[in-house]
Design a protein around this motif. Structure first.
Motif, PDB file in Angstrom:
ATOM      1  N   ARG A  90       2.946  35.507  85.644  1.00 42.25           N
ATOM      2  CA  ARG A  90       3.236  36.053  86.983  1.00 42.25           C
ATOM      3  C   ARG A  90       3.698  34.941  87.925  1.00 42.25           C
ATOM      4  O   ARG A  90       4.660  35.105  88.675  1.00 42.25           O
ATOM      5  N   GLU A  91       3.031  33.802  87.877  1.00 38.34           N
ATOM      6  CA  GLU A  91       3.437  32.663  88.713  1.00 38.34           C
ATOM      7  C   GLU A  91       4.823  32.168  88.322  1.00 38.34           C
ATOM      8  O   GLU A  91       5.642  31.847  89.186  1.00 38.34           O
ATOM      9  N   HIS A  92       5.076  32.114  87.022  1.00 39.99           N
ATOM     10  CA  HIS A  92       6.368  31.636  86.529  1.00 39.99           C
ATOM     11  C   HIS A  92       7.502  32.563  86.984  1.00 39.99           C
ATOM     12  O   HIS A  92       8.541  32.097  87.453  1.00 39.99           O
ATOM     13  N   VAL A  93       7.290  33.849  86.892  1.00 40.69           N
ATOM     14  CA  VAL A  93       8.294  34.819  87.339  1.00 40.69           C
ATOM     15  C   VAL A  93       8.494  34.696  88.850  1.00 40.69           C
ATOM     16  O   VAL A  93       9.639  34.735  89.339  1.00 40.69           O
ATOM     17  N   ALA A  94       7.423  34.510  89.606  1.00 39.33           N
ATOM     18  CA  ALA A  94       7.548  34.338  91.061  1.00 39.33           C
ATOM     19  C   ALA A  94       8.358  33.081  91.384  1.00 39.33           C
ATOM     20  O   ALA A  94       9.198  33.098  92.294  1.00 39.33           O
ATOM     21  N   ASP A  95       8.142  32.015  90.634  1.00 38.58           N
ATOM     22  CA  ASP A  95       8.910  30.781  90.843  1.00 38.58           C
ATOM     23  C   ASP A  95      10.394  31.008  90.557  1.00 38.58           C
ATOM     24  O   ASP A  95      11.259  30.518  91.285  1.00 38.58           O
ATOM     25  N   ILE A  96      10.691  31.742  89.499  1.00 37.85           N
ATOM     26  CA  ILE A  96      12.087  32.035  89.162  1.00 37.85           C
ATOM     27  C   ILE A  96      12.721  32.864  90.272  1.00 37.85           C
ATOM     28  O   ILE A  96      13.859  32.592  90.688  1.00 37.85           O
ATOM     29  N   MET A  97      11.992  33.859  90.766  1.00 42.79           N
ATOM     30  CA  MET A  97      12.528  34.694  91.856  1.00 42.79           C
ATOM     31  C   MET A  97      12.833  33.846  93.084  1.00 42.79           C
ATOM     32  O   MET A  97      13.871  34.031  93.730  1.00 42.79           O
ATOM     33  N   GLN A  98      11.964  32.914  93.382  1.00 45.05           N
ATOM     34  CA  GLN A  98      12.197  32.042  94.529  1.00 45.05           C
ATOM     35  C   GLN A  98      13.424  31.162  94.289  1.00 45.05           C
ATOM     36  O   GLN A  98      14.242  30.967  95.185  1.00 45.05           O
ATOM     37  N   SER A  99      13.592  30.660  93.077  1.00 50.46           N
ATOM     38  CA  SER A  99      14.746  29.818  92.745  1.00 50.46           C
ATOM     39  C   SER A  99      16.053  30.595  92.811  1.00 50.46           C
ATOM     40  O   SER A  99      17.099  30.026  93.115  1.00 50.46           O
ATOM     41  N   LEU A 100      15.994  31.878  92.535  1.00 50.78           N
ATOM     42  CA  LEU A 100      17.208  32.705  92.602  1.00 50.78           C
ATOM     43  C   LEU A 100      17.814  32.718  94.001  1.00 50.78           C
ATOM     44  O   LEU A 100      19.030  32.861  94.154  1.00 50.78           O
ATOM     45  N   GLU A 101      16.967  32.562  95.016  1.00 44.91           N
ATOM     46  CA  GLU A 101      17.456  32.587  96.395  1.00 44.91           C
ATOM     47  C   GLU A 101      18.496  31.502  96.647  1.00 44.91           C
ATOM     48  O   GLU A 101      19.382  31.660  97.476  1.00 44.91           O
ATOM     49  N   ASN A 102      18.400  30.392  95.909  1.00 47.93           N
ATOM     50  CA  ASN A 102      19.324  29.267  96.097  1.00 47.93           C
ATOM     51  C   ASN A 102      20.322  29.136  94.950  1.00 47.93           C
ATOM     52  O   ASN A 102      21.034  28.134  94.880  1.00 47.93           O
ATOM     53  N   ALA A 103      20.357  30.112  94.080  1.00 48.21           N
ATOM     54  CA  ALA A 103      21.225  30.020  92.905  1.00 48.21           C
ATOM     55  C   ALA A 103      22.699  30.076  93.305  1.00 48.21           C
ATOM     56  O   ALA A 103      23.073  30.775  94.242  1.00 48.21           O
ATOM     57  N   VAL A 104      23.496  29.328  92.570  1.00 46.61           N
ATOM     58  CA  VAL A 104      24.934  29.295  92.788  1.00 46.61           C
ATOM     59  C   VAL A 104      25.605  29.683  91.478  1.00 46.61           C
ATOM     60  O   VAL A 104      25.434  29.006  90.467  1.00 46.61           O
ATOM     61  N   PHE A 105      26.333  30.794  91.517  1.00 46.47           N
ATOM     62  CA  PHE A 105      27.041  31.226  90.318  1.00 46.47           C
ATOM     63  C   PHE A 105      28.539  31.165  90.590  1.00 46.47           C
ATOM     64  O   PHE A 105      29.096  30.099  90.691  1.00 46.47           O
TER      65      PHE A 105
END
Length: 177
Positions: A90-105
């Protein structure tokens, strides 16, 4: 500000990725609410944790595109706590979700590395775009959520029928009603 279809595409793609992770969170939350022995049997015994780890590995690879033009789908974290510990997952998924906010595709060209043979170790490199890989990770995640749902149901855990439903299937169902 003028209308920019690329901004709309990016927003839709990020929302899709976030929504798929929210479905993963729903699964993890439902498992957390079970008695521990039942949750562990489903998460480890039914190998739900392995699917969760697999999904997060792909998101981790995708997020590296913010700093690189390479995506290595062979980079996996097998036997990590994500496979065996629901709270950690759950923590790992939350961290990924937070990182998505700054993702550049975007539509920039990237190189994907992936194994291509099950009888011997062979990797190949393919040209793609960052947006295309983000879309692939989204669809891949939905596919695994559908598999997880089947595994969870074998343990008596029920989810809404829309969990793990492909967007095209959802559109078809809406148009059929």
């Amino acid at each position: 500000m003028p209308f920019n279809p690329l901004h709309l595409l990016k927003a839709m793609l990020l929302k899709s990725l976030e929504d798929s992770l929210k479905q993963v969170e729903m699964i993890l939350c439902a498992l957390s609410e079970l008695p521990e022995h039942k949750a562990q049997e489903a998460y480890i015994g039914q190998r739900i944790g392995s699917h969760i780890r697999h999904v997060t590995d792909h998101f981790t690879a995708l997020l590296k595109l913010s700093d690189s033009d390479n995506i290595d789908y062979n980079s996996r974290s097998r036997n990590s706590p994500t496979e065996t510990d629901i709270a950690y997952a759950r923590e790992h998924v939350a961290d990924i979700m937070q990182s998505l906010e700054n993702a550049v595709f975007g539509d920039r060209t990237v190189v994907c590395v992936s194994e291509v043979d099950v009888t011997e170790t062979k990797s190949a490199e393919f040209k793609s775009t960052a947006d295309r890989e983000a879309l692939w990770v989204f669809n891949h995640t939905i596919h695994h959520i559908a598999l997880i749902k089947i595994l969870a149901e074998q343990s008596g855990i029920r989810f809404d029928h829309r969990l793990g439903l492909a967007p095209a299937t959802a559109s078809f169902e809406r148009s059929s009603n």
